[in-house]
Structure formats: structure tokens, C-alpha cells
Scaffold this motif. Structure first.
Motif, PDB file in Angstrom:
ATOM      1  N   THR A  89       0.824  -1.211   0.000  1.00  0.00           N
ATOM      2  CA  THR A  89       0.000   0.000   0.000  1.00  0.00           C
ATOM      3  C   THR A  89       0.856   1.258   0.000  1.00  0.00           C
ATOM      4  O   THR A  89       0.353   2.343  -0.237  1.00  0.00           O
ATOM      5  CB  THR A  89      -0.930   0.031   1.230  1.00  0.00           C
ATOM      6  N   GLN A  90       2.145   1.116   0.291  1.00  0.00           N
ATOM      7  CA  GLN A  90       3.056   2.246   0.210  1.00  0.00           C
ATOM      8  C   GLN A  90       4.468   1.725  -0.021  1.00  0.00           C
ATOM      9  O   GLN A  90       4.781   0.584   0.318  1.00  0.00           O
ATOM     10  CB  GLN A  90       3.006   3.099   1.479  1.00  0.00           C
ATOM     11  N   VAL A  91       5.305   2.555  -0.642  1.00  0.00           N
ATOM     12  CA  VAL A  91       6.667   2.150  -0.959  1.00  0.00           C
ATOM     13  C   VAL A  91       7.629   3.277  -0.623  1.00  0.00           C
ATOM     14  O   VAL A  91       7.232   4.436  -0.485  1.00  0.00           O
ATOM     15  CB  VAL A  91       6.824   1.793  -2.457  1.00  0.00           C
ATOM     16  N   GLN A  92       8.910   2.936  -0.507  1.00  0.00           N
ATOM     17  CA  GLN A  92       9.939   3.954  -0.346  1.00  0.00           C
ATOM     18  C   GLN A  92      10.281   4.510  -1.721  1.00  0.00           C
ATOM     19  O   GLN A  92      10.600   3.750  -2.633  1.00  0.00           O
ATOM     20  CB  GLN A  92      11.181   3.350   0.316  1.00  0.00           C
ATOM     21  N   ASP A  93      10.221   5.795  -1.847  1.00  0.00           N
ATOM     22  CA  ASP A  93      10.336   6.436  -3.154  1.00  0.00           C
ATOM     23  C   ASP A  93      11.631   6.052  -3.870  1.00  0.00           C
ATOM     24  O   ASP A  93      11.616   5.653  -5.039  1.00  0.00           O
ATOM     25  CB  ASP A  93      10.263   7.951  -2.991  1.00  0.00           C
ATOM     26  N   GLU A  94      12.763   6.151  -3.202  1.00  0.00           N
ATOM     27  CA  GLU A  94      14.048   5.929  -3.863  1.00  0.00           C
ATOM     28  C   GLU A  94      14.222   4.492  -4.312  1.00  0.00           C
ATOM     29  O   GLU A  94      14.552   4.227  -5.473  1.00  0.00           O
ATOM     30  CB  GLU A  94      15.189   6.324  -2.930  1.00  0.00           C
ATOM     31  N   PHE A  99      13.930  -0.308  -8.329  1.00  0.00           N
ATOM     32  CA  PHE A  99      13.361  -1.606  -8.691  1.00  0.00           C
ATOM     33  C   PHE A  99      12.211  -1.487  -9.682  1.00  0.00           C
ATOM     34  O   PHE A  99      11.982  -2.407 -10.463  1.00  0.00           O
ATOM     35  CB  PHE A  99      12.920  -2.353  -7.430  1.00  0.00           C
ATOM     36  N   ASP A 100      11.470  -0.390  -9.629  1.00  0.00           N
ATOM     37  CA  ASP A 100      10.462  -0.087 -10.651  1.00  0.00           C
ATOM     38  C   ASP A 100       9.484  -1.247 -10.836  1.00  0.00           C
ATOM     39  O   ASP A 100       9.316  -1.792 -11.928  1.00  0.00           O
ATOM     40  CB  ASP A 100      11.169   0.237 -11.971  1.00  0.00           C
ATOM     41  N   HIS A 101       8.819  -1.627  -9.746  1.00  0.00           N
ATOM     42  CA  HIS A 101       7.923  -2.779  -9.774  1.00  0.00           C
ATOM     43  C   HIS A 101       6.688  -2.557 -10.645  1.00  0.00           C
ATOM     44  O   HIS A 101       6.227  -1.435 -10.822  1.00  0.00           O
ATOM     45  CB  HIS A 101       7.435  -3.104  -8.359  1.00  0.00           C
ATOM     46  N   GLU A 144       6.514  -8.813 -12.120  1.00  0.00           N
ATOM     47  CA  GLU A 144       6.876  -7.891 -11.041  1.00  0.00           C
ATOM     48  C   GLU A 144       8.057  -6.994 -11.392  1.00  0.00           C
ATOM     49  O   GLU A 144       8.053  -5.801 -11.093  1.00  0.00           O
ATOM     50  CB  GLU A 144       7.192  -8.679  -9.772  1.00  0.00           C
ATOM     51  N   LEU A 145       9.077  -7.546 -12.022  1.00  0.00           N
ATOM     52  CA  LEU A 145      10.247  -6.766 -12.410  1.00  0.00           C
ATOM     53  C   LEU A 145      10.365  -6.712 -13.927  1.00  0.00           C
ATOM     54  O   LEU A 145      10.114  -7.701 -14.611  1.00  0.00           O
ATOM     55  CB  LEU A 145      11.520  -7.377 -11.814  1.00  0.00           C
ATOM     56  N   LYS A 146      10.794  -5.570 -14.449  1.00  0.00           N
ATOM     57  CA  LYS A 146      10.950  -5.420 -15.892  1.00  0.00           C
ATOM     58  C   LYS A 146      12.014  -6.371 -16.434  1.00  0.00           C
ATOM     59  O   LYS A 146      11.979  -6.742 -17.607  1.00  0.00           O
ATOM     60  CB  LYS A 146      11.311  -3.979 -16.222  1.00  0.00           C
ATOM     61  N   SER A 147      12.955  -6.757 -15.589  1.00  0.00           N
ATOM     62  CA  SER A 147      14.017  -7.661 -16.028  1.00  0.00           C
ATOM     63  C   SER A 147      13.483  -9.012 -16.448  1.00  0.00           C
ATOM     64  O   SER A 147      14.130  -9.736 -17.206  1.00  0.00           O
ATOM     65  CB  SER A 147      15.047  -7.844 -14.908  1.00  0.00           C
ATOM     66  N   TYR A 148      12.288  -9.401 -15.982  1.00  0.00           N
ATOM     67  CA  TYR A 148      11.732 -10.718 -16.300  1.00  0.00           C
ATOM     68  C   TYR A 148      11.241 -10.835 -17.745  1.00  0.00           C
ATOM     69  O   TYR A 148      10.939 -11.942 -18.201  1.00  0.00           O
ATOM     70  CB  TYR A 148      10.534 -11.028 -15.396  1.00  0.00           C
ATOM     71  N   ASP A 149      11.114  -9.727 -18.468  1.00  0.00           N
ATOM     72  CA  ASP A 149      10.608  -9.784 -19.839  1.00  0.00           C
ATOM     73  C   ASP A 149      11.523 -10.660 -20.686  1.00  0.00           C
ATOM     74  O   ASP A 149      12.741 -10.477 -20.725  1.00  0.00           O
ATOM     75  CB  ASP A 149      10.536  -8.370 -20.414  1.00  0.00           C
ATOM     76  N   GLU A 463      17.091   0.542 -16.759  1.00  0.00           N
ATOM     77  CA  GLU A 463      18.079   1.606 -16.562  1.00  0.00           C
ATOM     78  C   GLU A 463      18.051   2.158 -15.142  1.00  0.00           C
ATOM     79  O   GLU A 463      19.086   2.605 -14.632  1.00  0.00           O
ATOM     80  CB  GLU A 463      17.846   2.731 -17.575  1.00  0.00           C
ATOM     81  N   ASN A 464      16.905   2.142 -14.495  1.00  0.00           N
ATOM     82  CA  ASN A 464      16.832   2.627 -13.122  1.00  0.00           C
ATOM     83  C   ASN A 464      17.715   1.806 -12.204  1.00  0.00           C
ATOM     84  O   ASN A 464      18.216   2.298 -11.189  1.00  0.00           O
ATOM     85  CB  ASN A 464      15.395   2.562 -12.605  1.00  0.00           C
ATOM     86  N   MET A 465      17.903   0.542 -12.534  1.00  0.00           N
ATOM     87  CA  MET A 465      18.702  -0.368 -11.719  1.00  0.00           C
ATOM     88  C   MET A 465      20.159  -0.427 -12.173  1.00  0.00           C
ATOM     89  O   MET A 465      21.076  -0.538 -11.361  1.00  0.00           O
ATOM     90  CB  MET A 465      18.076  -1.772 -11.759  1.00  0.00           C
ATOM     91  N   THR A 466      20.376  -0.354 -13.479  1.00  0.00           N
ATOM     92  CA  THR A 466      21.716  -0.569 -14.032  1.00  0.00           C
ATOM     93  C   THR A 466      22.443   0.720 -14.417  1.00  0.00           C
ATOM     94  O   THR A 466      23.654   0.712 -14.608  1.00  0.00           O
ATOM     95  CB  THR A 466      21.631  -1.431 -15.303  1.00  0.00           C
ATOM     96  N   GLY A 467      21.700   1.798 -14.571  1.00  0.00           N
ATOM     97  CA  GLY A 467      22.286   3.030 -15.069  1.00  0.00           C
ATOM     98  C   GLY A 467      22.296   3.115 -16.579  1.00  0.00           C
ATOM     99  O   GLY A 467      22.425   4.195 -17.156  1.00  0.00           O
ATOM    100  N   GLY A 468      22.209   1.982 -17.256  1.00  0.00           N
ATOM    101  CA  GLY A 468      22.136   1.968 -18.710  1.00  0.00           C
ATOM    102  C   GLY A 468      23.414   2.353 -19.411  1.00  0.00           C
ATOM    103  O   GLY A 468      23.400   2.732 -20.588  1.00  0.00           O
ATOM    104  N   GLY A 469      24.554   2.257 -18.743  1.00  0.00           N
ATOM    105  CA  GLY A 469      25.828   2.627 -19.343  1.00  0.00           C
ATOM    106  C   GLY A 469      26.423   1.538 -20.219  1.00  0.00           C
ATOM    107  O   GLY A 469      25.967   0.395 -20.226  1.00  0.00           O
ATOM    108  N   LYS A 470      27.471   1.898 -20.955  1.00  0.00           N
ATOM    109  CA  LYS A 470      28.109   0.978 -21.893  1.00  0.00           C
ATOM    110  C   LYS A 470      28.608  -0.285 -21.195  1.00  0.00           C
ATOM    111  O   LYS A 470      28.449  -1.397 -21.707  1.00  0.00           O
ATOM    112  CB  LYS A 470      29.277   1.677 -22.596  1.00  0.00           C
ATOM    113  N   GLU A 471      29.210  -0.122 -20.013  1.00  0.00           N
ATOM    114  CA  GLU A 471      29.748  -1.287 -19.301  1.00  0.00           C
ATOM    115  C   GLU A 471      28.658  -2.299 -18.977  1.00  0.00           C
ATOM    116  O   GLU A 471      28.882  -3.511 -19.025  1.00  0.00           O
ATOM    117  CB  GLU A 471      30.453  -0.840 -18.024  1.00  0.00           C
TER     118      GLU A 471
END
Length: 533
Positions: A89-94, A99-101, A144-149, A463-471
Motif C-alpha cells: 500500500t506504500q513504498v519507499q520512493d528511492e 526496482f520499478d515494480h 513484477e520486475l521489468k528484467s523478467y521480460d 536503466e533505473n537499476m543498471t544506469g544503462g551505461g556501456k559497461e
């Protein structure tokens, strides 16, 4: 000039058309299944199907095949997720940003399967990668997680990716076996659901371009624990052929029948339901049932502690239990290990898992503050603890790194790898994911779940989790290829990695997955011995 703009417009329209990613039509992506035809869509060259029923069941009863349908079933969106005992019913913003559920919508009729495949009706037999979501045995879902796609993994590896929803918590594990034949398997209905989904794959996946004789089950956290559970299930033998356990060897002991029946007795007591009216449980509102279940767990846990009995895992909770027919062996028993001895296993964890610095707001603590924390936590073992951490990770420099090395998930993975490799049957491959996320100035390090975008090749989605950088993209290419190769032939090696030897308890070769991937022996043995209790 007008002609120039017109020509430019035609050129741009042609370019956009060439980049069109989705095809959706009543005559496209239609596939037959045992229960009826389903229609998905094509995105990025991958046929996608979501929310297909693989089974159904009355509350607390065993799963069975779903009712057949006559029309083509639209299968474009994820199906319902299992109801949660403690709804969000509530989450921590940061952390929610990171995780972007995607929470989905709940319904007890939640047995659904999702499929991503590069081709249908083409005669190919592609490896099948069967994903089981995390969330312990009580929460989570396939969306639940975008990574599961599964789209990018299917495209990269020419594999078929499958994911499932199944019953959880009290709905999947309340032991009513003492109250009638129809509840015979209720203590492990959730595991029965997973087996039913694997049976669906065996019967139907060839229609989706998959090979039912080359199925890899893989899961993370609770999903990894479910992988272990299926490996110890005699009736699931042959439904899968390889296994990947990601941060899921934390729970090696299943509940005993005496415990599950005590929990059920407390549930009935809390609801004031006599044994002869146990069927009324099937009609109660879920929230009422959940409240009684939470009270029962607390009561039985207190009774066990008072009697000096150990409480498994992170505390008494819903989960698989010993059953003479379905799950006759404890997960790390010799019998269970031998049951799956011919199943190749890849197993590992991430470096930081659940980090104390996040829980205590000490991510940027000074060396003195970290020193005080370690001394308070480990007492007269504090100096030995610091020495053991530095031996395992000599290159770490941030003060909080000393307190954030995982000692909860990886020890079980090492035990399991040692036991399975000692059988000298199917190979074991051990990994440790050590890549540090740059998000939030590196605050989240290599936290629980952070390897998932790399396994699924989903850096852009996460990208919220990984930063989306080249590495991140470079490492994801290496990690996802290792997962694909393992699913294909039972060996994760490929030219993008150094040689990855099969694991054994003496040399303990472990692939450290980072910007520079390298194989190292176990360096944290002393640390685990120190923190074992």
C-alpha cells in the motif's frame, strides 16, 4: 522547396515504417494448445503470448487442466497475480525508483503462463528457458520486475522463454491434508502448480517452436528455492533437464508435517472454525484468511522457539513441506541430491545481496562508524571478520564495503555446489556476480536482484537499476550468453568469457561476473566459518 520537404517526408515515413516493431492481427501469431487456440503478437521479431491458463483449481485443491475454449483466446497481456498476504500500500520512493515494480492485479485464479519465441510452426526445436519468479514463497509474480521480460533473451539466443504465475502463501501451502481427500496435496499445492506448468510446457511448447526435451528451469531468490524444490520432487523428474539457481539456496530445510498441521490448527482456531466445517475456508474472503494465517505463523513460531526448536530460513513462513509422496526428501539430503544428479546445475549469488548499509542508512558512513558497527555486531570476532572480508575482496576501498559482503545467501550455494559436484555426475558451474551499479552514486552496489537485467539482456528496460551505461551492456552480453549456452548444452562457456571450469569442492572455481570477468577459487571460506552461527 515544397518538393524537397515532400521527398523528406516520404523518406522519413519509409524509415519509420521500416522500424515498425509490432504486428497485431487476428490472423497473426495464432497457435493451438491442448485447451484451444491462443493469439499473441509479434514485437521485434519475437512472438509474444501472455496470460495463457495452464491449470485451474478450487481454493486449496490440486490443480487440473483448464476448461477448453472454442474461440481463439486473446493472449496479449499478463494474467492475474496471486493475492498477497500483506498487500503493498506504500513504498519507499528511492528504492521503488530503482526496482520499478509492476504490481499487476490479483485473483486466486492466477495459474498463467507467458511465452516469448522467435518462431512458430517452423519445425525448429529451440531450448526452453522456464523462469520462476522470486518473492520467497509468499509474494511476487512473472511481471513484477521489468528484467523478467523474455523478449531480448529469446531474440539473442534463439530460445523459447516461459514464465509463470502460481498460487502463493496460504493459498499454496496451507496443510489441510488431515481434513479430507480433496485437500490431500494442499500443503504443497504451489509446487503442484509449478509441476502443472512444466507439464503444460511438455504438451504444448513444440507448437511455440520449443523443444520439450530440452527445458531449463531457472529462478532467483524464492524462484531459486523453487528450483531446488522441483529438483527434489520425484514426480517432476524428466519435466526439465537443466537448472539454474540464482540466490536461492538460502533455505535448505522444508517444514515438517507436525509444523504445517500445527499452523493449520491455529488458523482454524483463529477463525473459530471446527474441523467438520473446514470446507467453509474455501468461501472466506481472502483478507480474513490472510489475517488468520499471519496470526497462526506468529503463534507457532513462538511455540517452536519456546520449545527450543529451530525456525527455518528468515523466520516461520509459508513454503514447501515434507510429504511422503510429493516431497519425501529434505532438499540437501543425499536422496534429493541423487534424484537430480543427472541435471546440470549453474548456481550463484550476488556479492552484496541484502546490504546492512542500506538497512542502517550507513552507505556513506565513515571508517570509524563502520568499525563501530562491526564491533557491535561481531564482538570479539570483529578483527577476524574484517580480516576475512579483506581476504575475500582485497580491492574494496569504500568503508561500508566491509559490512556489505553477503554471508546469508552464498554459504548455502557453496554447500549445494559442494554436495552436487561430489556426486561426479552432471556438472556444476558456480558464479558470483560482483558488478557494482553506479545508480545513486553506487549506493546499491551488487544488491539482491541486480544480476537479473544481465541474465535477461534487459539493460535498456532496467536503466533505473543498471544506469544503462556501456559497461552494463557489455557485461549483459556476456552474462546472457552464458545463460543461453547453459540452457542449450549444459555448459555456460563462450568466447566472450575466460574458460569457466566445472566446479568441484577442492579447486572451487568460481566465475566472478564483473567488468573484467575472472575465475577465482573460493576466497570467503574463513568468512563463512566465522559467521556460520
Amino acid at each position: 522547396m515544397k518538393k524537397l520537404f515532400l521527398a523528406l517526408g516520404v523518406c522519413l515515413m519509409g524509415s519509420w515504417a521500416a522500424q515498425a516493431q509490432i504486428t497485431l492481427s487476428k490472423d497473426v501469431a495464432v497457435v493451438p494448445t491442448e485447451s484451444g487456440q491462443v493469439r499473441g503478437y509479434v514485437h521485434g521479431g519475437i512472438y509474444t503470448y501472455k496470460g495463457i491458463p495452464y491449470a485451474e483449481a478450487n481454493r486449496f485443491e490440486a490443480p487440473h487442466k483448464p476448461k477448453a475454449w472454442t474461440n481463439v483466446r486473446s493472449s496479449l497481456t499478463y494474467g492475474p497475480v496471486a493475492p498477497l498476504m500483506n498487500p503493498t500500500t506504500q513504498v519507499q520512493d528511492e528504492s521503488e525508483f530503482v526496482f520499478d515494480h509492476s504490481w499487476g492485479y490479483t485473483n486466486e485464479d492466477c495459474m498463467r503462463v507467458n511465452v516469448w519465441t522467435p518462431g512458430i510452426k517452423d519445425g525448429k526445436k529451440r531450448p526452453v528457458m522456464f523462469w520462476i519468479h522470486g518473492g520467497g514463497f509468499t509474494a511476487g509474480s512473472a511481471e513484477e520486475l521489468k528484467s523478467y521480460d523474455g523478449e531480448n533473451l529469446a531474440k539473442k539466443g534463439d530460445v523459447v522463454v516461459v514464465s509463470i504465475n502460481h498460487r502463493l502463501n496460504i493459498l499454496g501451502y496451507l496443510d489441510l491434508s488431515a481434513y479430507g481427500e480433496k485437500y490431500k496435496y494442499s500443503a504443497n499445492n504451489s509446487v503442484m502448480d509449478m509441476k502443472a506448468a512444466l507439464e503444460w510446457v511438455k504438451a504444448n511448447i513444440s507448437q511455440f517452436g520449443g523443444d520439450p526435451n530440452n527445458v531449463t528451469i531457472f529462478g532467483q531468490s524464492g524462484g531459486g528455492a523453487k528450483v531446488n524444490t522441483l529438483m527434489a520432487m520425484p514426480s517432476a523428474k524428466g519435466l526439465f533437464h537443466k537448472a539454474i539457481n540464482q540466490s536461492g539456496a538460502f533455505r535448505g530445510t522444508m517444514l515438517e508435517k507436525s509444523t504445517t498441521q500445527a499452523i493449520t490448527a491455529e488458523v482454524l482456531k483463529a477463525l473459530n472454525i471446527p474441523a467438520e466445517k473446514v470446507d467453509s475456508l474455501q468461501k472466506l474472503p481472502f483478507a480474513t484468511l490472510a489475517n488468520a494465517g499471519n496470526k497462526a505463523l506468529q503463534t507457532v513460531a513462538a511455540q517452536m522457539k519456546a520449545a527450543g526448536k529451530p525456525v527455518v530460513g528468515f523466520g516461520l513462513s509459508w513454503g514447501p513441506s515434507i510429504d511422503s509422496e510429493l516431497l519425501p526428501y529434505q532438499l540437501f539430503s543425499d536422496e534429493a541430491m541423487k534424484l537430480s544428479k543427472d541435471v546440470p546445475l549453474m548456481i550463484g549469488t550476488v556479492k552484496n545481496e541484502f546490504m546492512p548499509s542500506l538497512m542502517t542508512n550507513m552507505s556513506n558512513a565513515s571508517a570509524e562508524e563502520v568499525e563501530a558497527y562491526i564491533k557491535k555486531t561481531y564482538g570479539d570476532k570483529a578483527e577476524a571478520f574484517k580480516a576475512a572480508v579483506k581476504k575475500a575482496y582485497p580491492a574494496d576501498t569504500k568503508p561500508s564495503d566491509l559490512m556489505d559482503v553477503d554471508t546469508r545467501f552464498r554459504p548455502g550455494a557453496v554447500v549445494q555446489a559442494n554436495m552436487k559436484s561430489a556426486l561426479n555426475a552432471a556438472p556444476v558451474f558456480m558464479y558470483l556476480f560482483t558488478w557494482q551499479s553506479p545508480v545513486m552514486d553506487g549506493k546499491y552496489k551488487s544488491m539482491h536482484c541486480f544480476e537479473l537485467p544481465f541474465c535477461f539482456n534487459n539493460i535498456a528496460r532496467c536503466e533505473n537499476m543498471t544506469g544503462g551505461g556501456k559497461e552494463a551492456y557489455v557485461l549483459a552480453d556476456k552474462v546472457s550468453q552464458a545463460w543461453i549456452n547453459f540452457a542449450r548444452v549444459g555448459n555456460p562457456n563462450h568466447k566472450g568469457l575466460p574458460t569457466w571450469p566445472a566446479y568441484n569442492a577442492s579447486a572451487t572455481p568460481t566465475m566472478h561476473l564483473d567488468n573484467a570477468c575472472v575465475v577465482k577459487p573460493q576466497l570467503d571460506k574463513e568468512l563463512f566459518e566465522l559467521t556460520a552461527n
